[in-house]
Design an enzyme around this catalytic site. Structure first.
Site, PDB file in Angstrom:
ATOM      1  N   GLU A 170      -4.176  27.341  52.642  1.00  0.00           N
ATOM      2  CA  GLU A 170      -4.961  28.498  52.201  1.00  0.00           C
ATOM      3  C   GLU A 170      -4.815  28.647  50.687  1.00  0.00           C
ATOM      4  O   GLU A 170      -5.747  29.022  49.995  1.00  0.00           O
ATOM      5  CB  GLU A 170      -4.481  29.783  52.888  1.00  0.00           C
ATOM      6  CG  GLU A 170      -5.185  31.004  52.310  1.00  0.00           C
ATOM      7  CD  GLU A 170      -4.795  32.324  52.951  1.00  0.00           C
ATOM      8  OE1 GLU A 170      -4.687  32.411  54.177  1.00  0.00           O
ATOM      9  OE2 GLU A 170      -4.616  33.295  52.184  1.00  0.00           O
ATOM     10  N   CYS A 202       0.060  33.770  52.199  1.00  0.00           N
ATOM     11  CA  CYS A 202       0.071  32.790  53.281  1.00  0.00           C
ATOM     12  C   CYS A 202      -0.254  31.405  52.746  1.00  0.00           C
ATOM     13  O   CYS A 202      -1.197  31.226  51.973  1.00  0.00           O
ATOM     14  CB  CYS A 202      -0.935  33.190  54.361  1.00  0.00           C
ATOM     15  SG  CYS A 202      -0.296  34.512  55.403  1.00  0.00           S
ATOM     16  N   ARG A 258     -11.529  33.633  54.359  1.00  0.00           N
ATOM     17  CA  ARG A 258     -10.862  33.286  53.093  1.00  0.00           C
ATOM     18  C   ARG A 258     -11.736  32.425  52.180  1.00  0.00           C
ATOM     19  O   ARG A 258     -11.235  31.579  51.446  1.00  0.00           O
ATOM     20  CB  ARG A 258      -9.527  32.565  53.329  1.00  0.00           C
ATOM     21  CG  ARG A 258      -8.511  33.360  54.089  1.00  0.00           C
ATOM     22  CD  ARG A 258      -8.046  34.587  53.307  1.00  0.00           C
ATOM     23  NE  ARG A 258      -6.953  35.240  53.995  1.00  0.00           N
ATOM     24  CZ  ARG A 258      -7.114  36.149  54.967  1.00  0.00           C
ATOM     25  NH1 ARG A 258      -8.329  36.517  55.336  1.00  0.00           N
ATOM     26  NH2 ARG A 258      -6.073  36.699  55.544  1.00  0.00           N
TER      27      ARG A 258
HETATM   28  N1  EPU Z   1       4.407  35.341  64.205  1.00  0.00           N
HETATM   29  C1  EPU Z   1       5.523  34.678  64.602  1.00  0.00           C
HETATM   30  N2  EPU Z   1       6.342  34.143  63.665  1.00  0.00           N
HETATM   31  C2  EPU Z   1       6.097  34.243  62.339  1.00  0.00           C
HETATM   32  C3  EPU Z   1       4.936  34.915  61.913  1.00  0.00           C
HETATM   33  C4  EPU Z   1       4.096  35.456  62.880  1.00  0.00           C
HETATM   34  O1  EPU Z   1       5.783  34.552  65.808  1.00  0.00           O
HETATM   35  O2  EPU Z   1       6.891  33.734  61.554  1.00  0.00           O
HETATM   36  C5  EPU Z   1       3.551  35.959  65.228  1.00  0.00           C
HETATM   37  C6  EPU Z   1       3.556  37.474  65.099  1.00  0.00           C
HETATM   38  O3  EPU Z   1       4.625  38.044  65.772  1.00  0.00           O
HETATM   39  C7  EPU Z   1       2.218  37.848  65.688  1.00  0.00           C
HETATM   40  C8  EPU Z   1       1.318  36.661  65.361  1.00  0.00           C
HETATM   41  O4  EPU Z   1       2.190  35.583  65.029  1.00  0.00           O
HETATM   42  O5  EPU Z   1       2.303  37.962  67.084  1.00  0.00           O
HETATM   43  C9  EPU Z   1       0.386  36.962  64.177  1.00  0.00           C
HETATM   44  O6  EPU Z   1       1.176  37.322  63.045  1.00  0.00           O
HETATM   45  P1  EPU Z   1       0.692  38.365  61.910  1.00  0.00           P
HETATM   46  O7  EPU Z   1       0.240  39.633  62.552  1.00  0.00           O
HETATM   47  O8  EPU Z   1       1.734  38.415  60.882  1.00  0.00           O
HETATM   48  O9  EPU Z   1      -0.618  37.737  61.353  1.00  0.00           O
HETATM   49  P2  EPU Z   1      -0.926  36.307  60.787  1.00  0.00           P
HETATM   50  O10 EPU Z   1      -2.060  35.787  61.569  1.00  0.00           O
HETATM   51  O11 EPU Z   1       0.279  35.458  60.660  1.00  0.00           O
HETATM   52  C10 EPU Z   1      -2.716  37.155  59.059  1.00  0.00           C
HETATM   53  C11 EPU Z   1      -3.120  36.755  57.666  1.00  0.00           C
HETATM   54  C12 EPU Z   1      -2.313  37.516  56.618  1.00  0.00           C
HETATM   55  C13 EPU Z   1      -2.443  39.003  56.875  1.00  0.00           C
HETATM   56  C14 EPU Z   1      -1.943  39.299  58.301  1.00  0.00           C
HETATM   57  C15 EPU Z   1      -2.052  40.755  58.684  1.00  0.00           C
HETATM   58  C16 EPU Z   1      -3.827  34.421  57.422  1.00  0.00           C
HETATM   59  C17 EPU Z   1      -3.399  33.029  57.208  1.00  0.00           C
HETATM   60  N3  EPU Z   1      -2.847  35.329  57.493  1.00  0.00           N
HETATM   61  O12 EPU Z   1      -1.394  36.669  59.299  1.00  0.00           O
HETATM   62  O13 EPU Z   1      -2.904  37.216  55.375  1.00  0.00           O
HETATM   63  O14 EPU Z   1      -1.693  39.748  55.946  1.00  0.00           O
HETATM   64  O15 EPU Z   1      -2.753  38.552  59.225  1.00  0.00           O
HETATM   65  O16 EPU Z   1      -3.365  41.101  58.884  1.00  0.00           O
HETATM   66  O17 EPU Z   1      -5.021  34.698  57.509  1.00  0.00           O
HETATM   67  C18 EPU Z   1      -2.827  35.843  53.424  1.00  0.00           C
HETATM   68  O18 EPU Z   1      -3.925  35.414  53.725  1.00  0.00           O
HETATM   69  O19 EPU Z   1      -2.233  35.484  52.349  1.00  0.00           O
HETATM   70  C19 EPU Z   1      -2.125  36.741  54.344  1.00  0.00           C
HETATM   71  C20 EPU Z   1      -0.875  37.087  54.154  1.00  0.00           C
END
Ligand code: EPU
Length: 308
Positions: free
Chosen positions: A301, A231, A182
């Site tokens: 972020e 995020c 990022r």
């Molecule tokens: N999870 C939870 N509770 C929640 C959210 C997530 O338990 O409320 C768990 C999910 O079930 C999963 C794990 O956490 O097992 C990871 O969740 P997710 O796949 O949604 O990915 P993330 O790491 O939360 C990242 C990026 C997003 C991107 C998604 C999909 C960051 C901070 N976030 O989210 O990017 O869309 O992966 O690739 O890097 C952004 O940067 O604005 C953003 C939305």
């Protein structure tokens, strides 16, 4: 220095093509629909107008901030002193080279990222499937090195044209920028005017399927229709900020009209009349709970701009 309509008319009117708004509420320029007024918001219609205005502002020592789609920022309730240069009004996208195995695109900073993702989907270019559903401009996506579902802006970028505040232009190769999670290393008073993107060719149906699958996943796991800035916090190394916030029991926590999304805890949604003060207070409350529960210190972020 503050900036008035008279200052504008005296110094700028002849050097610039595009829309100008005075005392413009930033809630009209951000996906969160939050933010007090900026002295001026200009939306230059061509790169020459951006160059002229940036040079003049620097010479006059007027503060300015460049903005893409306003989809990853929080503007404070007191607004922004100086000029917001909104880079959304020039948006050319051209295929400049197409071979059997690869293609090169020229894109202007104001083009919507989704226009390019859709072009790739329709013509069978691979590399941007995971960026489906991310709002905002390609300039903003480059500056923040937007990423999702295994795709990242830096992986398809060949070079960017940067405008420096003295009006000089530079084409910089992706290897000479400081890309990371990022981050791009571009920012401050440097502005991305355009970029060249290199993509590999793949089977069109396969690209379409991957793009659609990523979009479906996002729709199921993120509050895509709510007013948010994406995020809120970065993922700490090897962890998910969303999961940490969820496990700390923060889902649906609310201050004023800002709520931790019940769908994905790393999104804060403006339910209507939310303010930056509410948003910042919720960030503090959530970080404190996560720190207490897991010992992890979350880092924002989203970019926070404006008068404190
Ligand atoms: N999870 C939870 N509770 C929640 C959210 C997530 O338990 O409320 C768990 C999910 O079930 C999963 C794990 O956490 O097992 C990871 O969740 P997710 O796949 O949604 O990915 P993330 O790491 O939360 C990242 C990026 C997003 C991107 C998604 C999909 C960051 C901070 N976030 O989210 O990017 O869309 O992966 O690739 O890097 C952004 O940067 O604005 C953003 C939305």
């Amino acid at each position: 220095m503050r900036f008035s309509r008279e200052d504008w008319e005296k110094n700028f009117a002849g050097y610039y093509k595009g829309k100008v708004e005075f005392n413009a509420p930033m809630r009209g320029h951000t996906s969160l629909a939050i933010g007090g007024p900026a002295d001026i918001v200009v939306s230059p219609e061509d790169p020459v107008s951006v160059k002229n205005i940036v040079m003049l502002l620097s010479r006059l020592n007027v503060r300015f901030v460049a903005l893409g789609g306003g989809t990853n920022i929080l503007v404070t309730d007191r607004g922004i002193e100086g000029v917001v240069v909104k880079l959304g009004a020039f948006s050319r996208v051209e295929i400049i080279n197409e071979e059997d195995a690869r293609a090169e695109l020229f894109v202007e900073a104001g083009a919507m990222l989704q226009k390019i993702v859709n072009l790739c989907r329709d013509r069978g270019y691979t590399g941007m499937e995971g960026l489906t559903g991310i709002p905002g401009t390609v300039g903003g996506a480059i500056c923040g090195n937007a990423g999702s579902c295994g795709s990242e802006m830096k992986d398809v970028l060949a070079s960017v044209v940067l405008l420096h505040s003295d009006g000089t232009l530079d084409r910089v190769g992706v290897e000479d920028l400081d890309f990371g999670y990022r981050k791009s290393g571009v920012g401050g008073t440097d502005i991305v005017l355009s970029a060249n993107i290199t993509l590999r060719r793949d089977d069109t149906d396969a690209v379409t399927l991957r793009t659609e699958n990523c979009f479906k996943q996002k729709k199921a796991a993120q509050p895509v229709s709510g007013r948010s800035a994406g995020c809120v916090f970065k993922n700490p190394a090897g962890m998910s900020a969303g999961r940490l916030i969820d496990e700390a029991g923060c889902k649906s926590m609310r201050i004023g009209d800002i709520e931790v999304s019940g769908i994905h805890a790393n999104f804060f949604v403006n339910l209507g009349k939310g303010t930056a003060a509410d948003y910042l207070a919720l960030m503090d409350a959530v970080s404190a709970r996560v720190k207490e529960r897991s010992g992890v210190i979350l880092e924002p972020e989203i970019r926070i701009i404006g008068k404190e």
